[in-house]
Design a protein around this motif. Sequence first.
Motif, PDB file in Angstrom:
ATOM      1  N   VAL A  38      27.423  10.163  43.090  1.00 21.57           N
ATOM      2  CA  VAL A  38      28.581   9.318  42.829  1.00 21.57           C
ATOM      3  C   VAL A  38      28.494   8.128  43.772  1.00 21.57           C
ATOM      4  O   VAL A  38      28.386   8.282  44.990  1.00 21.57           O
ATOM      5  CB  VAL A  38      29.893  10.099  43.071  1.00 21.57           C
ATOM      6  N   LYS A  39      28.497   6.949  43.187  1.00 24.65           N
ATOM      7  CA  LYS A  39      28.404   5.749  44.007  1.00 24.65           C
ATOM      8  C   LYS A  39      29.736   5.481  44.684  1.00 24.65           C
ATOM      9  O   LYS A  39      30.792   5.559  44.061  1.00 24.65           O
ATOM     10  CB  LYS A  39      28.021   4.539  43.154  1.00 24.65           C
ATOM     11  N   GLN A  40      29.646   5.189  45.967  1.00 27.65           N
ATOM     12  CA  GLN A  40      30.855   4.846  46.694  1.00 27.65           C
ATOM     13  C   GLN A  40      31.147   3.366  46.474  1.00 27.65           C
ATOM     14  O   GLN A  40      30.248   2.549  46.324  1.00 27.65           O
ATOM     15  CB  GLN A  40      30.678   5.109  48.181  1.00 27.65           C
ATOM     16  N   SER A  41      32.415   3.063  46.465  1.00 30.74           N
ATOM     17  CA  SER A  41      32.776   1.670  46.293  1.00 30.74           C
ATOM     18  C   SER A  41      32.435   0.913  47.579  1.00 30.74           C
ATOM     19  O   SER A  41      32.530   1.460  48.674  1.00 30.74           O
ATOM     20  CB  SER A  41      34.273   1.547  45.995  1.00 30.74           C
ATOM     21  N   PRO A  42      32.002  -0.326  47.453  1.00 31.98           N
ATOM     22  CA  PRO A  42      31.647  -1.085  48.641  1.00 31.98           C
ATOM     23  C   PRO A  42      32.871  -1.299  49.538  1.00 31.98           C
ATOM     24  O   PRO A  42      33.994  -1.450  49.062  1.00 31.98           O
ATOM     25  CB  PRO A  42      31.136  -2.417  48.091  1.00 31.98           C
ATOM     26  N   ILE A  43      32.611  -1.282  50.832  1.00 32.24           N
ATOM     27  CA  ILE A  43      33.722  -1.465  51.762  1.00 32.24           C
ATOM     28  C   ILE A  43      34.023  -2.954  51.909  1.00 32.24           C
ATOM     29  O   ILE A  43      33.162  -3.805  51.687  1.00 32.24           O
ATOM     30  CB  ILE A  43      33.417  -0.837  53.135  1.00 32.24           C
ATOM     31  N   THR A  44      35.219  -3.232  52.307  1.00 25.31           N
ATOM     32  CA  THR A  44      35.609  -4.632  52.492  1.00 25.31           C
ATOM     33  C   THR A  44      35.138  -5.118  53.855  1.00 25.31           C
ATOM     34  O   THR A  44      34.773  -4.325  54.731  1.00 25.31           O
ATOM     35  CB  THR A  44      37.132  -4.786  52.400  1.00 25.31           C
ATOM     36  N   ARG A  45      35.162  -6.382  54.034  1.00 24.80           N
ATOM     37  CA  ARG A  45      34.751  -6.973  55.314  1.00 24.80           C
ATOM     38  C   ARG A  45      35.652  -6.489  56.440  1.00 24.80           C
ATOM     39  O   ARG A  45      35.191  -6.171  57.528  1.00 24.80           O
ATOM     40  CB  ARG A  45      34.792  -8.496  55.193  1.00 24.80           C
ATOM     41  N   GLU A  46      36.946  -6.403  56.167  1.00 25.06           N
ATOM     42  CA  GLU A  46      37.897  -5.964  57.184  1.00 25.06           C
ATOM     43  C   GLU A  46      37.643  -4.507  57.575  1.00 25.06           C
ATOM     44  O   GLU A  46      37.705  -4.153  58.758  1.00 25.06           O
ATOM     45  CB  GLU A  46      39.334  -6.123  56.683  1.00 25.06           C
ATOM     46  N   ASP A  47      37.349  -3.665  56.583  1.00 27.92           N
ATOM     47  CA  ASP A  47      37.040  -2.264  56.881  1.00 27.92           C
ATOM     48  C   ASP A  47      35.787  -2.151  57.743  1.00 27.92           C
ATOM     49  O   ASP A  47      35.717  -1.333  58.657  1.00 27.92           O
ATOM     50  CB  ASP A  47      36.845  -1.470  55.594  1.00 27.92           C
ATOM     51  N   ALA A  48      34.790  -2.979  57.463  1.00 28.36           N
ATOM     52  CA  ALA A  48      33.547  -2.963  58.227  1.00 28.36           C
ATOM     53  C   ALA A  48      33.800  -3.385  59.672  1.00 28.36           C
ATOM     54  O   ALA A  48      33.286  -2.767  60.611  1.00 28.36           O
ATOM     55  CB  ALA A  48      32.506  -3.862  57.575  1.00 28.36           C
ATOM     56  N   ILE A  49      34.585  -4.402  59.851  1.00 22.75           N
ATOM     57  CA  ILE A  49      34.893  -4.875  61.209  1.00 22.75           C
ATOM     58  C   ILE A  49      35.657  -3.803  61.981  1.00 22.75           C
ATOM     59  O   ILE A  49      35.350  -3.514  63.140  1.00 22.75           O
ATOM     60  CB  ILE A  49      35.676  -6.196  61.153  1.00 22.75           C
ATOM     61  N   GLN A  50      36.638  -3.178  61.342  1.00 23.99           N
ATOM     62  CA  GLN A  50      37.401  -2.121  62.004  1.00 23.99           C
ATOM     63  C   GLN A  50      36.510  -0.945  62.388  1.00 23.99           C
ATOM     64  O   GLN A  50      36.638  -0.383  63.471  1.00 23.99           O
ATOM     65  CB  GLN A  50      38.557  -1.649  61.107  1.00 23.99           C
ATOM     66  N   TYR A  51      35.595  -0.583  61.525  1.00 20.96           N
ATOM     67  CA  TYR A  51      34.667   0.511  61.816  1.00 20.96           C
ATOM     68  C   TYR A  51      33.795   0.169  63.020  1.00 20.96           C
ATOM     69  O   TYR A  51      33.606   0.985  63.923  1.00 20.96           O
ATOM     70  CB  TYR A  51      33.787   0.801  60.599  1.00 20.96           C
ATOM     71  N   LEU A  52      33.247  -1.045  63.033  1.00 21.67           N
ATOM     72  CA  LEU A  52      32.394  -1.449  64.141  1.00 21.67           C
ATOM     73  C   LEU A  52      33.166  -1.482  65.452  1.00 21.67           C
ATOM     74  O   LEU A  52      32.678  -1.020  66.484  1.00 21.67           O
ATOM     75  CB  LEU A  52      31.776  -2.821  63.856  1.00 21.67           C
ATOM     76  N   LEU A  53      34.366  -2.008  65.424  1.00 24.92           N
ATOM     77  CA  LEU A  53      35.170  -2.074  66.650  1.00 24.92           C
ATOM     78  C   LEU A  53      35.527  -0.675  67.150  1.00 24.92           C
ATOM     79  O   LEU A  53      35.536  -0.423  68.353  1.00 24.92           O
ATOM     80  CB  LEU A  53      36.447  -2.890  66.405  1.00 24.92           C
ATOM     81  N   LYS A  54      35.782   0.216  66.252  1.00 28.04           N
ATOM     82  CA  LYS A  54      36.201   1.565  66.627  1.00 28.04           C
ATOM     83  C   LYS A  54      35.022   2.431  67.090  1.00 28.04           C
ATOM     84  O   LYS A  54      35.141   3.177  68.059  1.00 28.04           O
ATOM     85  CB  LYS A  54      36.884   2.241  65.433  1.00 28.04           C
ATOM     86  N   ASN A  55      33.868   2.324  66.431  1.00 30.40           N
ATOM     87  CA  ASN A  55      32.769   3.247  66.687  1.00 30.40           C
ATOM     88  C   ASN A  55      31.592   2.668  67.458  1.00 30.40           C
ATOM     89  O   ASN A  55      30.857   3.420  68.093  1.00 30.40           O
ATOM     90  CB  ASN A  55      32.245   3.802  65.361  1.00 30.40           C
ATOM     91  N   VAL A  56      31.371   1.384  67.382  1.00 26.91           N
ATOM     92  CA  VAL A  56      30.207   0.802  68.020  1.00 26.91           C
ATOM     93  C   VAL A  56      30.559   0.126  69.334  1.00 26.91           C
ATOM     94  O   VAL A  56      29.920   0.353  70.373  1.00 26.91           O
ATOM     95  CB  VAL A  56      29.493  -0.186  67.073  1.00 26.91           C
ATOM     96  N   PHE A  57      31.591  -0.674  69.313  1.00 27.13           N
ATOM     97  CA  PHE A  57      31.954  -1.436  70.486  1.00 27.13           C
ATOM     98  C   PHE A  57      33.088  -0.737  71.239  1.00 27.13           C
ATOM     99  O   PHE A  57      34.168  -1.276  71.427  1.00 27.13           O
ATOM    100  CB  PHE A  57      32.377  -2.851  70.087  1.00 27.13           C
ATOM    101  N   ILE A  58      32.811   0.476  71.684  1.00 23.96           N
ATOM    102  CA  ILE A  58      33.832   1.234  72.405  1.00 23.96           C
ATOM    103  C   ILE A  58      33.596   1.096  73.908  1.00 23.96           C
ATOM    104  O   ILE A  58      32.466   0.976  74.379  1.00 23.96           O
ATOM    105  CB  ILE A  58      33.831   2.725  72.004  1.00 23.96           C
ATOM    106  N   LYS A  59      34.675   1.080  74.662  1.00 28.85           N
ATOM    107  CA  LYS A  59      34.571   0.991  76.113  1.00 28.85           C
ATOM    108  C   LYS A  59      34.407   2.389  76.687  1.00 28.85           C
ATOM    109  O   LYS A  59      35.055   3.325  76.259  1.00 28.85           O
ATOM    110  CB  LYS A  59      35.833   0.346  76.703  1.00 28.85           C
ATOM    111  N   LYS A  60      33.529   2.510  77.653  1.00 29.75           N
ATOM    112  CA  LYS A  60      33.291   3.814  78.286  1.00 29.75           C
ATOM    113  C   LYS A  60      33.867   3.822  79.673  1.00 29.75           C
ATOM    114  O   LYS A  60      33.944   2.911  80.378  1.00 29.75           O
ATOM    115  CB  LYS A  60      31.811   4.143  78.329  1.00 29.75           C
TER     116      LYS A  60
END
Length: 60
Positions: A38-60
């Motif tokens: 089942v193909k997933q619907s493409p994510i929006t630009r805003e969703d991608a930015i939120q994902y990156l901010l939450k999971n990639v650019f996290i402060k340790k």
Amino acid sequence: MIAENIYTIAIHLPEKELEKLYIMLGKKVNQTPKKKKVKQSPITREDAIQYLLKNVFIKK
């Protein structure tokens, strides 16, 4: 006849006869059809930015 009986007989076959058995079974037995993904619907630009901010650019 059940599969366990066939297995017991097949393990005692010589190598050459076992190869013939595989060839004969390959012609008779249908492979199970693969399930379509089942193909997933493409994510929006805003969703991608939120994902990156939450999971990639996290402060340790």
